[in-house]
Design a protein around this motif. Sequence first.
Motif, PDB file in Angstrom:
ATOM      1  N   GLU A 254      67.544  32.562 -39.249  1.00 24.14           N
ATOM      2  CA  GLU A 254      66.869  32.238 -40.505  1.00 24.14           C
ATOM      3  C   GLU A 254      65.726  33.210 -40.780  1.00 24.14           C
ATOM      4  O   GLU A 254      65.492  33.607 -41.927  1.00 24.14           O
ATOM      5  N   GLN A 255      65.026  33.632 -39.729  1.00 23.30           N
ATOM      6  CA  GLN A 255      63.944  34.602 -39.888  1.00 23.30           C
ATOM      7  C   GLN A 255      64.492  35.960 -40.323  1.00 23.30           C
ATOM      8  O   GLN A 255      63.903  36.633 -41.179  1.00 23.30           O
ATOM      9  N   LEU A 256      65.618  36.354 -39.739  1.00 26.98           N
ATOM     10  CA  LEU A 256      66.234  37.618 -40.109  1.00 26.98           C
ATOM     11  C   LEU A 256      66.695  37.579 -41.564  1.00 26.98           C
ATOM     12  O   LEU A 256      66.490  38.534 -42.328  1.00 26.98           O
TER      13      LEU A 256
ATOM     14  N   LEU B  15      61.208  50.425 -35.377  1.00 30.96           N
ATOM     15  CA  LEU B  15      62.098  49.562 -36.161  1.00 30.96           C
ATOM     16  C   LEU B  15      61.412  49.133 -37.453  1.00 30.96           C
ATOM     17  O   LEU B  15      62.049  49.038 -38.505  1.00 30.96           O
ATOM     18  N   ARG B  16      60.112  48.876 -37.385  1.00 29.58           N
ATOM     19  CA  ARG B  16      59.366  48.471 -38.572  1.00 29.58           C
ATOM     20  C   ARG B  16      59.393  49.587 -39.624  1.00 29.58           C
ATOM     21  O   ARG B  16      59.640  49.346 -40.802  1.00 29.58           O
ATOM     22  N   LYS B  17      59.153  50.814 -39.178  1.00 28.50           N
ATOM     23  CA  LYS B  17      59.136  51.950 -40.101  1.00 28.50           C
ATOM     24  C   LYS B  17      60.520  52.239 -40.675  1.00 28.50           C
ATOM     25  O   LYS B  17      60.650  52.696 -41.811  1.00 28.50           O
ATOM     26  N   ALA B  18      61.552  51.984 -39.888  1.00 21.00           N
ATOM     27  CA  ALA B  18      62.913  52.283 -40.329  1.00 21.00           C
ATOM     28  C   ALA B  18      63.452  51.258 -41.309  1.00 21.00           C
ATOM     29  O   ALA B  18      64.359  51.564 -42.088  1.00 21.00           O
ATOM     30  N   SER B  19      62.888  50.045 -41.300  1.00 22.13           N
ATOM     31  CA  SER B  19      63.497  48.965 -42.063  1.00 22.13           C
ATOM     32  C   SER B  19      62.605  48.328 -43.122  1.00 22.13           C
ATOM     33  O   SER B  19      63.102  47.684 -44.047  1.00 22.13           O
TER      34      SER B  19
ATOM     35  N   GLY C 106      75.882  35.440 -33.130  1.00 20.11           N
ATOM     36  CA  GLY C 106      76.116  34.826 -31.830  1.00 20.11           C
ATOM     37  C   GLY C 106      75.050  35.136 -30.801  1.00 20.11           C
ATOM     38  O   GLY C 106      74.984  34.491 -29.750  1.00 20.11           O
ATOM     39  N   LYS C 107      74.202  36.143 -31.094  1.00 21.47           N
ATOM     40  CA  LYS C 107      73.144  36.540 -30.178  1.00 21.47           C
ATOM     41  C   LYS C 107      71.785  35.973 -30.585  1.00 21.47           C
ATOM     42  O   LYS C 107      70.781  36.226 -29.911  1.00 21.47           O
ATOM     43  N   LEU C 108      71.736  35.243 -31.683  1.00 21.91           N
ATOM     44  CA  LEU C 108      70.479  34.721 -32.203  1.00 21.91           C
ATOM     45  C   LEU C 108      70.440  33.204 -32.145  1.00 21.91           C
ATOM     46  O   LEU C 108      71.475  32.546 -32.227  1.00 21.91           O
ATOM     47  N   THR C 109      69.251  32.656 -32.039  1.00 20.41           N
ATOM     48  CA  THR C 109      69.086  31.223 -32.219  1.00 20.41           C
ATOM     49  C   THR C 109      69.117  30.954 -33.722  1.00 20.41           C
ATOM     50  O   THR C 109      69.019  31.880 -34.533  1.00 20.41           O
ATOM     51  N   ARG C 110      69.223  29.692 -34.102  1.00 23.13           N
ATOM     52  CA  ARG C 110      69.238  29.353 -35.530  1.00 23.13           C
ATOM     53  C   ARG C 110      67.941  29.800 -36.205  1.00 23.13           C
ATOM     54  O   ARG C 110      67.962  30.339 -37.303  1.00 23.13           O
TER      55      ARG C 110
ATOM     56  N   VAL D 267      61.095  38.666 -35.448  1.00 25.65           N
ATOM     57  CA  VAL D 267      62.391  39.288 -35.724  1.00 25.65           C
ATOM     58  C   VAL D 267      62.489  40.639 -35.034  1.00 25.65           C
ATOM     59  O   VAL D 267      63.491  40.952 -34.378  1.00 25.65           O
ATOM     60  N   LEU D 268      61.443  41.442 -35.167  1.00 27.84           N
ATOM     61  CA  LEU D 268      61.448  42.781 -34.567  1.00 27.84           C
ATOM     62  C   LEU D 268      61.516  42.699 -33.038  1.00 27.84           C
ATOM     63  O   LEU D 268      62.241  43.472 -32.402  1.00 27.84           O
ATOM     64  N   ASP D 269      60.779  41.759 -32.459  1.00 28.89           N
ATOM     65  CA  ASP D 269      60.815  41.591 -31.002  1.00 28.89           C
ATOM     66  C   ASP D 269      62.219  41.241 -30.527  1.00 28.89           C
ATOM     67  O   ASP D 269      62.682  41.737 -29.484  1.00 28.89           O
ATOM     68  N   LYS D 270      62.909  40.367 -31.286  1.00 29.56           N
ATOM     69  CA  LYS D 270      64.259  39.963 -30.906  1.00 29.56           C
ATOM     70  C   LYS D 270      65.213  41.154 -30.984  1.00 29.56           C
ATOM     71  O   LYS D 270      66.038  41.363 -30.081  1.00 29.56           O
ATOM     72  N   LEU D 271      65.104  41.953 -32.042  1.00 25.12           N
ATOM     73  CA  LEU D 271      65.976  43.111 -32.197  1.00 25.12           C
ATOM     74  C   LEU D 271      65.739  44.125 -31.069  1.00 25.12           C
ATOM     75  O   LEU D 271      66.681  44.720 -30.549  1.00 25.12           O
ATOM     76  N   VAL D 272      64.476  44.300 -30.692  1.00 23.48           N
ATOM     77  CA  VAL D 272      64.157  45.199 -29.578  1.00 23.48           C
ATOM     78  C   VAL D 272      64.764  44.661 -28.288  1.00 23.48           C
ATOM     79  O   VAL D 272      65.351  45.414 -27.498  1.00 23.48           O
TER      80      VAL D 272
END
Length: 225
Positions: A145-147, A42-46, A137-141, A53-58
């Motif tokens: 904000e980090q994203l 994900l890091r390389k793709a983005s 809706g799947k994220l905390t505040r 942030v990456l951990d949450k997306l994973v």
Amino acid sequence: MSSDFLKERKKSLEDEFFHKQNQKNLDALREKLATQTSKDALRKASGMTDDAVLDKLVSLGIGAETVMALSLVPLIQVAWADGKIQRNERDAILQGAEKKGIDKDSNAYALLEAWLDNKPQDSLFGAWSAYIAALGGKLTRKEAEQLESQVLRFARYVAESAGGFLGIGKISDAEEEVLAQLQTTFAKVTSQAGQDSDKSDDSDDAGDTEAAADADDDADDDDER
């Protein structure tokens, strides 16, 4: 926000992002990216660097193809803010993206090149906005904000880098307008963030309250006996 709704928005974004010329090659790329779900992939793709942030997306099962679109669409919108991209501006944007972590030999770099050669339809940004809203809706505040910080900082950095390479040294008014639009979209995400977890917490609280009431009733029965 239901998982099915999020999946629908995810598919719409991916369909728009990968719908271009030479569809056969893009389909092969998309199939390859769909299997890449690790944090490093994900890091390389983005070009994202924030581990949280990456951990949450994973954890949400979001793959490289989605994260690539999530990160690059805002940059593409800013790049096309003036309605056209000159050759030297295109090269400057790619240099900025490379400095920010998009490797020159990566799939993300190749796809960014393609989008800088072909102005996207409004439907691409519409699909991105809809997916971001659903993702909220799947994220905390804090996660939202980090994203936002990762995505907008990337777009702004590349725009500023391009201005520097071109000797302008600043972002144009049109680019600032697009960045403001992106911030407005993320403001909606932040307002929705945590709603699913809040509902879960409310449900847990209700369950705890009911359990406590049952315990009190049992205690009363024991006293009566």
